[in-house]
Motif scaffolding. Structure first.
Motif, PDB file in Angstrom:
ATOM      1  N   ARG A 133      -2.098 -13.784  -0.130  1.00  0.00           N
ATOM      2  CA  ARG A 133      -1.561 -12.429  -0.126  1.00  0.00           C
ATOM      3  C   ARG A 133      -0.981 -12.071   1.257  1.00  0.00           C
ATOM      4  NH1 ARG A 133      -2.781  -7.557  -2.941  1.00  0.00           N
ATOM      5  NH2 ARG A 133      -4.435  -8.624  -4.099  1.00  0.00           N
TER       6      ARG A 133
ATOM      7  N   THR B 232       2.923 -11.126   1.661  1.00  0.00           N
ATOM      8  CA  THR B 232       3.301  -9.814   2.182  1.00  0.00           C
ATOM      9  C   THR B 232       4.206  -9.952   3.397  1.00  0.00           C
ATOM     10  OG1 THR B 232       1.239  -8.812   1.386  1.00  0.00           O
ATOM     11  CG2 THR B 232       2.410  -7.651   3.143  1.00  0.00           C
TER      12      THR B 232
ATOM     13  N   GLU C 289       0.857  -5.017  -9.876  1.00  0.00           N
ATOM     14  CA  GLU C 289      -0.471  -4.734  -9.338  1.00  0.00           C
ATOM     15  C   GLU C 289      -0.693  -5.384  -7.972  1.00  0.00           C
ATOM     16  OE1 GLU C 289      -3.445  -5.835 -12.179  1.00  0.00           O
ATOM     17  OE2 GLU C 289      -2.619  -4.548 -13.773  1.00  0.00           O
ATOM     18  N   GLU C 290       0.320  -5.338  -7.106  1.00  0.00           N
ATOM     19  CA  GLU C 290       0.224  -5.913  -5.761  1.00  0.00           C
ATOM     20  C   GLU C 290      -0.338  -7.329  -5.803  1.00  0.00           C
ATOM     21  OE1 GLU C 290      -1.896  -3.343  -3.145  1.00  0.00           O
ATOM     22  OE2 GLU C 290      -0.626  -1.606  -3.547  1.00  0.00           O
TER      23      GLU C 290
END
Length: 409
Positions: free
Chosen positions: A328, A332, A363-364
């Motif tokens: 993640r 990002t 949902e990220e």
């Protein structure tokens, strides 16, 4: 009624008859309403029918680098049961680049045919094939784990096909006391290994492989160069970030130059060595992010984020998200700069709802693709199991169409 309505159509491009899987097993019957996990994804010229990837798994079951019927059955079952991309285990680009005497290899042309037999079968199931090209570096010439664990010794001696006197690394620093002391590679030898990666990639393409992955994780040769804990060189391959990444960069460029434009190129990386606690310089998530931002310009399409394996001092707090959190962070960071780099996550992804959340677009998500290894060993039809648990109607292999899960009756 026409012939096409009643014909048991053959799968194209394989040297024997097997029914065509149209669509492939594991395909959502209604992609528009399916979660991201079951939506198709195109990467260059390759379209995956869902986001499930079988991660490379060492099986220590090859002789002289040659794949066998074991590998055909082992890998073929995952395509039969719905995985979109099946990755052949770490495949050495030279004999001394094997982890054990019984690892897969692509250092000579004779090794193409057994790999092609596997790619033919996986293609017959309308799934895709990847191969992970690798060099074990200072962790080479070790025993299969079920043997090493019984004799409490990792090193494979010459008497069982090992090469403890020909293990190599960026510096003469062994991984551990029960591993070989590596020979420090010369610049000429480094260039030769770069060429070996390119030559192996050419063989993989001849074998029908759809995706090439370079193994830069888990304490093998590429990781040895990346990390200041294992790379103490003072020439152009050591010291600064630019120098420590040079071997990997040259390898990526060499491989990208010899594979077709439509072939996706992946890189597996250890997001961190998990030795930040020592206070000493190491390969960590910040350096991974720095590298990730360079990859699209080099022609890398997917960064496969794993972790660890390069240092005996590593301290890992294993949780469900200990590796997806790394993925993640990388995802990002690259998206914040508008870079076109997909992220694959791996590690402790075994529960259906968690697998869904890893890639769910609204949902990220932590990643764009879900990878699993141990879970596929436990449950080769895991893709179909996840579909059942999430209530997603999917295609089963034609030959198995009479055995849907009860939730789909």
């Amino acid at each position: 009624m026409t012939l096409s309505d009643i014909e048991n159509k053959a799968a194209p491009g394989v040297p024997y008859f097997t029914p065509a899987q149209e669509p492939a097993a594991g395909s959502a019957l209604d992609p528009a309403s399916a979660p991201t996990l079951f939506k198709p994804l195109r990467i260059r010229g390759v379209e995956l029918h869902n986001r499930f990837v079988v991660s490379p798994m060492c099986t220590y079951s090859a002789k002289d680098g040659y794949l066998s019927d074991f590998h055909l059955v082992h890998l073929g079952q995952f395509a039969l049961h719905g995985a979109a991309l099946v990755t052949v285990e770490a495949t050495a680009v030279e004999p001394r680049g094997r982890i054990s005497p019984n690892d897969s290899g692509l250092w000579e042309d004779g090794q193409i045919a057994p790999l092609k037999r596997i790619t033919d079968f996986i293609h017959s199931q309308n799934s895709k094939v990847s191969v992970q090209l690798a060099h074990a570096g200072r962790k080479a010439s070790t025993l299969a784990p079920w043997i090493g664990g019984t004799v409490n010794k990792a090193l494979a001696p010459e008497s069982v096909g090992g090469w403890p006197k020909d293990v190599v690394g960026p510096s003469a620093i062994p991984f551990a006391e029960d591993h070989a002391s590596p020979h420090e590679l010369t610049v000429e030898e480094i260039k030769g290994i770069v060429q070996s990666f390119a030559d192996a990639a050419v063989r993989a393409i001849k074998a029908g492989v759809d995706v090439i992955e370079i193994h830069g994780a888990h304490g093998y040769l590429q990781t040895n160069f990346l990390s200041p804990t294992s790379n103490k060189r003072t020439d152009q391959y050591g010291g600064s970030f630019e120098n420590r990444t040079r071997f990997l960069t040259e390898t990526i460029q060499a491989v990208r130059a010899v594979i077709p434009e439509e072939t996706p190129l992946w890189l597996r990386i250890s997001g961190t060595e998990w030795v930040e606690w020592t206070g000493e310089p190491s390969w960590d998530i910040n350096e991974t992010i720095r590298l990730a931002k360079l990859l699209p310009a080099l022609g890398v399409d997917v960064l496969d984020v794993s972790s660890g394996g390069n240092n005996e001092k590593q301290k890992i707090n294993v949780t469900q998200t200990f590796q997806t959190d790394l993925a993640r962070q990388v995802r990002t960071a690259v998206r914040a700069e508008g870079l076109n780099l997909l992220i694959a996550a791996v590690g402790v992804i075994s529960e259906s709802k968690f697998a869904r959340s890893v890639v769910q677009e609204d949902e990220e998500p932590s990643a764009d693709l879900v990878q699993a290894a141990r879970q596929f060993l436990r449950e080769p039809n895991w893709v179909l199991g996840v579909a059942g648990e999430l209530g997603v109607p999917v295609k089963w292999a034609n030959q198995y169409h009479r055995a849907p899960r009860r939730s789909q009756l």
